[in-house]
Scaffold this active site. Sequence first.
Site, mmCIF file in Angstrom:
data_model
loop_
_atom_site.group_PDB
_atom_site.id
_atom_site.type_symbol
_atom_site.label_atom_id
_atom_site.label_comp_id
_atom_site.label_asym_id
_atom_site.label_seq_id
_atom_site.Cartn_x
_atom_site.Cartn_y
_atom_site.Cartn_z
ATOM 1 C CB THR A 106 49.848 93.543 51.189
ATOM 2 O OG1 THR A 106 50.742 94.499 50.651
ATOM 3 C CG2 THR A 106 48.465 93.747 50.651
ATOM 4 C CB THR A 182 53.626 99.203 47.866
ATOM 5 O OG1 THR A 182 52.355 98.907 47.297
ATOM 6 C CG2 THR A 182 54.282 97.931 48.343
ATOM 7 C CG ASP A 183 49.050 102.489 46.923
ATOM 8 O OD1 ASP A 183 49.687 101.647 46.252
ATOM 9 O OD2 ASP A 183 47.826 102.673 46.824
ATOM 10 C CE LYS A 261 52.783 100.719 43.949
ATOM 11 N NZ LYS A 261 51.621 100.426 44.803
#
Lengths: 461, 665
Positions: A106, A182-183, A261
Site C-alpha cells: 500500500t 505490512t503483513d 505486527k
Amino acid sequence: MEDIFQGYKGKALDVLKKFNVRVWGKVVIETTRGEFQGTVLPRAENDDDTHIVLKIATGYNIGIDIFTIKSMKEVGYYKATYKIPEKEFPYTPNLPKVKLLGTGGTIASRLDYRTGAVIPAFSPGELYGAVPELANICNLTTEKLFAVFSENMGPEQYKALAIAIGKEIENGVDGIIIGHGTDTLSHTAAALTFMVQNSPIPIVLVGSQRSSDRPSSDAALNLMHAAYTAGHSDIAEVMVCMFGPTSDEYGFLHRGTRVRKMHSSYRSTFRTISDTPLATVNLKDGVRPIKDVYNHRRKDRNVKILPYFEEKVSIVYYYPNMKPDIIDSLVDNGYRGIIIAGTGLGHVNKPLYPAIERATKRGVHMFMTVQTLWGYAHMYVYDTGRDLMAKGIIPAENMLPETAYIKLGWVLGQTDDPKEVKRLMLTPINDEITPREPYNGYLIYQGGVPEVEEFIRKFRK
Amino acid sequence: MAKKQEPGKHFDPHKNYRDTQKAIGYVSRAETTRKDYERIGFKSGLEVHQQLKTKQKLFCRCPAGLFHADNDYHAEIIRHMRPTLSEMGEYDGTALMEFKTRKEIVYRINNKTTCTYEIDDTPPFPINREALEIALEISLLCKFNIVGEVHITRKQYLDGSIPTGFQRTAILGVEGGIQLKNKKIGLIQLSIEEDACREISDIGHRRIYKTDRLGMPLIETVTHPHCLTPDELREAADYIRFLNRSTGKVRTGIGAARQDTNVSCEGGTRVEIKGVSHNKWLPELSHNECFRQWALLHIREILLKRNPLPDKWTMRHIEIDPFATNLEHPVALKFFEMGYRIVALALPLFHGILSHFTQPGKCFTNELSDRLKVIACIERPNITSNEDLEMPLSENDTTKLASLLKASPDDTIALIWGPADDIPTALETIEERCRMAFEGVPRETRRPLPDGTTLFERVLPGADRMYPDTDSAPIPLEEAYIEKLRDRLPTDIWVRYQQLAQLQIPEDTHAFLLRRNLVPIIEEIVALGFPSRFVGTLLGHTLKRIEGILPRHINFSYNRIVELFRFIKENNLHHALSKVMLPVIYQHPNMDFNSVLTSINFKRKTEEELLAPVDYLIEKFKEIKIAKKDKPENVVNWVMGQLQRQALGNIDPAVLFSKIKSKVM
C-alpha cells in the site's frame, strides 16, 4: 481487444449485450423502480451477476437490479482514464542520496476503485506529486523490483532484494528504503538482516496500515520518516519504520529481527518484542536513539551479501491434543527444518515424542520458540523440556517464532551439518537472540486501571 | 463614491456602506415582496440531515445517541489530513485550502461511545440493517426510485470532522418529490451516511473534536433548487422534517435534524449555508445570502469598470515596524507587542470596496477577515483599513502607509497582522480573494449566525471527492423486501394536511401536530367518538403549552392521551375534563386515572345537583354587585363562572350555560 464489459458475467452480461450497452457508456435505464441515469462502471469480479453498477451525476455509485430493467439505452460514452500526475523530483545539492526499492503493497500503490486493480504510485515524480515534502529530505530515486502483495513475498524476493541492496550500496547511495506491504514486513526485515550483513548505511523497511488514497493515511508520514532515517540517521542497520502511537506524531525504528505486527488494523501495529525499539523518528526532532548500542553509519562499502534460503522449512504452532502425524507428515514431505512455537517455556505434549524422535533420526533440525512471544524458551525448568531436548529439539532462546523460521531457512540454505546449524542459529546476527531481557521489554498495560488510564489521557497511544 | 486625491482623505466608510446598500436595492426581509426575489433571481434548495433512532452506530457496534461533555474523555488522538488526488488526478479546491491551513486535528475519545472504528484504526463492520431499513422507509415516503444495490461510497472531508478523512455514505434513492401547498419540489437523492464529530474548539492551528456523535446513522435528503422564495424554502424544510418524523423512527432534539441550504441569485453561484439547526432561521439566512451575492456582483461591476483586465491585478505589501513608522492604530500596536508581524497592503482599485455593503452590518472587509481566520488561522480582529467600519486607520496612519506603499487615490490601504509563519498564507489569501472579486461570487460553504448573516467556512468542494469504499461489499435490495417496507408506510404529509383541514382542526396547530407526529393519535381519539376539532385543539394548543412550561415525565408517551380518552368514554365523563387531566398525566403518566381525578378534586355530580345552587347564586350576585343596571348576560356569565369548575367533566359546558340562561332570562 479491449474488454468492453469489464467484470460483468452471466445474466448481467447478457442484459448489457441485449441492450447494446458498454462499460463507460452513459445510459438511461427504465426500471420497475423508476428511471436511472448514469455511467456504467466496471464490476468487481467477485460480485454477483444480477446487478449493473452506475456512477450517477452526483458522483455516487449505485447498483441496478437487472430483473427490474425494462429498457436501457446508451446515450453517450466517457471513459475515465486514471493517472497520477507526475512532477519532476527536484535535485537538491547536499541532500543525501536515497534509493527506494519497491515491492508492492500500500505505501507504493493507489487503488483503482472502479476495477479494484492496484495502480502503483511509484516513480519519484509520482511520489513527489503525492508527498512533496520528500524533496526537502533527500534526493530520491526509485526502482521497482516486484509488484506483489505482502503475503506473496517469499525466499525468491528476499534473495533478489538482498542482491539489489548490495548493488545500491556499491553504487554509493546514502540510504535505502524498501516499500513493503505490512503483513509480512517483519519476515522480510528478518531475512534482510541475515542476508545483508555489515551494511555501512541504513536499510529501512516501510509500509502503511491505511492506503495512501485516504486523507488520514499513515503512508505519507511513514515515507517521510523512512526517507529521513535512510538519508540522515547514523543507525546502519535493517530497520522497520512505522507509526509509534496511532496519532500522527512520530515513528519507531525497530530492529528487523525483534519486530512484529501486533494488531490487524491499528496504525501503531508494529512493536519491538522483549526489548525497546532502536529509536524514534520525526521531522522536528530527527532520529532519537532509545538504544545506545547499534551499528553506526560508515563511509566504506564493505557489505556482505548472503542470499541463501532453504525453502523446506516450516513452523508448527503447537496446540493441546496435537497429533504426531502433523510432525510425521512434514518429515515425510521432505522438510529439513521445523520451528516449533511451544506453550509456556517451550513445551509440547508427550504423544508427539515418537514423532520428534523419528524426525531427529531423519536429520530434521528442530528449534523451540515460545507462543507467548515475550520471554525465553527455558527447557530445563520442567521435565517435559528436558525430555524434548534429549529427543533433539534445541531451544532458540528468545528468538521470535517467525524470525526463527526465517533464520533456519537462511542457515539451511548454507549448511546441513547439525553442529554448524546449531552454532549459526544460536549466534545472534543482530539481536534475534538477546542475552538479557530488559524490564521495559515487556509492557502491555491493561486498560481500565486508573494509573494506566491517566497515562493514556496524557500521552497518546 | 466621492473622488478624492489621497487614499483615506475625507472618506466616510459608514456612508459608503449605506450608499452601496441602497445602490444594490437591498430590502429587509420584512419588506421584501415576491417581486424583489424575482428581480434578483432568488433560487434555493435544501440538504436535510436527520439522525435515525437506532441503538447502534452505522458501521460499528458503539451505542448511538450517548453524548459526553467536552472534558469527559479517556484519550486524545492527533491527525493531520493530507489532500489526496481525485479520480481524475486533480486535487480538490477544498482539499488544498484545508492543507494550507496546516491544522493539527485533535480527537477526544471516550471509551463508552467510541471504538477503534471511529478513529480509523479498524475497517468498517457490515452496515447497521436497522438504520438501512428506516432510511429505506423514508426513501419510499419521498417517492424516490429505490436503487437495486447499495454501494458504500467515501466522500472526502479534510476539515478533520471525520478521522478517516472521508464520510461513508450511500445512495438509496434518486429523483423523488414532495407536494407543498402550491407547488411540487423535486428531490435529487437520499443517502444514508455516518454523522461527523462535534467540534469543541478551533483556535489558531489546533482544532479539537469529540467523537461521541461520530458514526451515528443519518440520512440526507437533497432537493432540487426549486424554492423561489425564502418562505417556500421554509415550507419545504418543514415538510421534509415532518415526513421524517412521521415514521416515529428518527431522533428529535438539539442537533438531531440539521439542514444545509444552497442559495444563488441571478448571475451568482451556488453557495451552501451549512448546519442550520432551526427551520425558522432559513428564510432570513437565504434572504441575506441572496443579497450578499447580489452585492458581490455589484462589486464586480465596479471593479471591471476600473480595470477590464483583472488577470494583471496584484496588490503591494510591505512589512512595517509600527514604532518606527509611528503607527497610531491601537489594535495593531497591541498585536505587535504580542510578537505578531504587521504588514501594510495597498489594494489597487479597491477604493470604496472594502466598506461596500454585503450583509446587514457587514461589508467586503468581512470577506477578507473570515478567510484570514479560516485559511491563515489568524484570529479576529486580523485586518483593518482606511475603510474599516469599526476601527479604521486614522488619516495620519493612512497617509503614512500610503506613501510607504506608493499608493494612488484609487487604492485602499489595509493593515493585517499575525504570527510570522502565517503571514505568507495571509497575503496569498487576501490577494486570491481580491482577484475573485473581479469574477463575482466564489463557491463557498458558509456558517450561519443567529442574526441571519453568514461567515465563510470553506471553499465549496467539487464533485470529484467521491470514491467507492473498497472496505465494504455492495448490498442488494430485493424486490420482496422493498414491497414489504412499502406496505407499512405511514401516511403522506400532504395527505395529513388535507386530513387536518377536513377534521376542522385549526391551521395554527398543524405545524406542531406534524412536528410531534400527533395526527395518528388524533385519529385514534376521534375513532372513539370524540369531536376532532376539540381533540386537535387540545393537542395543538393545550399540549403545546404544557410542553413549554412543565417537566415531562420520562414514561410519558402520547399513547397515554389515547388511554385517557378511552377512560373518559368508559366512565361517561365529558371530554372537556381532559384539559385539566392532561397536565397531570404529562407529569405523572404512571398514575391511574381515578387518582388523577382525585388529584384535580373532581367530584361526580348529576345535572340536578349542579343546577341546584343556581337560584341561590343569582341572589348572591345581586347582593355583591353594586351596579344596579346589570345586564342579564352578566348574571349568566358570573353564575356560569361559579359552577364551571365543578361541572367540568360532568356535563357539557354549553348545556350548563343554556340551562343557567333559561333560569335568569
